[in-house]
Design an enzyme around this catalytic site. Structure first.
Site, PDB file in Angstrom:
ATOM      1  N   GLY A  49      24.134  23.290 -68.384  1.00 15.64           N
ATOM      2  CA  GLY A  49      23.125  22.378 -68.877  1.00 15.64           C
ATOM      3  C   GLY A  49      22.921  22.617 -70.360  1.00 15.64           C
ATOM      4  CD  GLN A  54      20.220  25.049 -75.099  1.00 13.82           C
ATOM      5  OE1 GLN A  54      20.186  24.300 -74.133  1.00 13.82           O
ATOM      6  NE2 GLN A  54      20.904  26.186 -75.102  1.00 13.82           N
ATOM      7  CB  CYS A 102      20.757  31.133 -72.513  1.00 19.94           C
ATOM      8  SG  CYS A 102      20.109  29.809 -73.548  1.00 19.94           S
ATOM      9  CG  LEU A 103      25.624  27.266 -73.281  1.00 14.97           C
ATOM     10  CD1 LEU A 103      25.842  25.753 -73.282  1.00 14.97           C
ATOM     11  CD2 LEU A 103      26.948  28.005 -73.237  1.00 14.97           C
ATOM     12  CG  HIS A 143      18.025  27.989 -68.369  1.00 15.72           C
ATOM     13  ND1 HIS A 143      18.146  29.339 -68.577  1.00 15.72           N
ATOM     14  CD2 HIS A 143      18.628  27.391 -69.441  1.00 15.72           C
ATOM     15  CE1 HIS A 143      18.794  29.553 -69.716  1.00 15.72           C
ATOM     16  NE2 HIS A 143      19.098  28.379 -70.254  1.00 15.72           N
ATOM     17  CD  GLU A 144      19.700  23.702 -69.611  1.00 16.03           C
ATOM     18  OE1 GLU A 144      19.406  23.459 -70.805  1.00 16.03           O
ATOM     19  OE2 GLU A 144      20.518  24.580 -69.285  1.00 16.03           O
ATOM     20  CG  HIS A 147      16.509  25.641 -73.628  1.00 19.07           C
ATOM     21  ND1 HIS A 147      16.581  26.584 -74.630  1.00 19.07           N
ATOM     22  CD2 HIS A 147      17.456  25.986 -72.718  1.00 19.07           C
ATOM     23  CE1 HIS A 147      17.527  27.456 -74.349  1.00 19.07           C
ATOM     24  NE2 HIS A 147      18.070  27.121 -73.188  1.00 19.07           N
TER      25      HIS A 147
END
Length: 189
Positions: A49, A54, A102-103, A143-144, A147
């Site tokens: 995701g 981000q 996480c990216l 999680h998304e 953000h």
């Protein structure tokens, strides 16, 4: 295909709550361009995701997709989902500890997530959806959406569990996959 830079922890945009996208703007070129860039960037990075902030956009948009993802082989499939202005509602008290990556953060750590959610959002065509999510899929949504509120896994993780991806692979991956596979079987995902 436009792959954007994924911002890393410390960049101020990751801490800014994202602004709601007016429904009238969903079909607009800017919103549709952000969506396309999110999809291309997420797929290029093998993410499960990606949230708009981000990539430096302060719009409440996330994309989610899991399809034989090499970074997350234990996650159940999720078809490509574009969610604009997502809202989450916790359904029930059950929680699970998920070792998340996480990216935007070069670390992984154990995060407590709700197991069952109601999710409401608009897709890229402006159609409203109300769905339920369970297990690791519910964790991905949380999680998304974190953000979008300027929250990173380092804010939620047990600090004693934080580790690099390399150390996770070396020392923790097998035990986590064994535990999370049993969890997946129990919750039916």
């Amino acid at each position: 295909m436009t792959v954007r830079e994924i911002l890393s922890i410390g960049h101020p945009a990751l801490r800014q709550p994202a602004a709601a996208v007016p429904r009238a703007d969903i079909a607009g070129e800017r919103t549709q361009g952000i969506i396309d860039d999110l999809i291309d960037t997420m797929r290029h990075a093998n993410g499960a995701g990606l949230a708009a902030n981000q990539i430096g956009e302060t719009a409440r948009i996330v994309v989610i997709e899991v399809n034989d993802n090499p970074r997350y082989p234990y996650k159940p499939p999720i078809p490509l989902t574009v969610a604009i202005n997502p809202e989450l509602e916790v359904l029930g008290d059950e929680t699970v500890v998920i070792n998340e990556g996480c990216l935007s953060v070069p670390l992984r750590g154990d995060v407590v997530r709700s197991v069952h959610l109601g999710v409401r959002y608009f897709d890229r065509d402006g159609t409203e959806h109300c769905v339920t999510a369970r297990g690791l899929t519910a964790g991905t949504w949380q999680h998304e959406c974190d953000h979008l509120d300027g929250v990173l896994i380092t804010d939620r993780a047990d600090p004693s569990t934080l580790c690099t991806w390399e150390q996770f692979e070396q020392h923790h991956r097998d035990a986590f996959i064994e535990r999370i596979t049993r969890f997946n079987q129990r919750v039916g995902v």
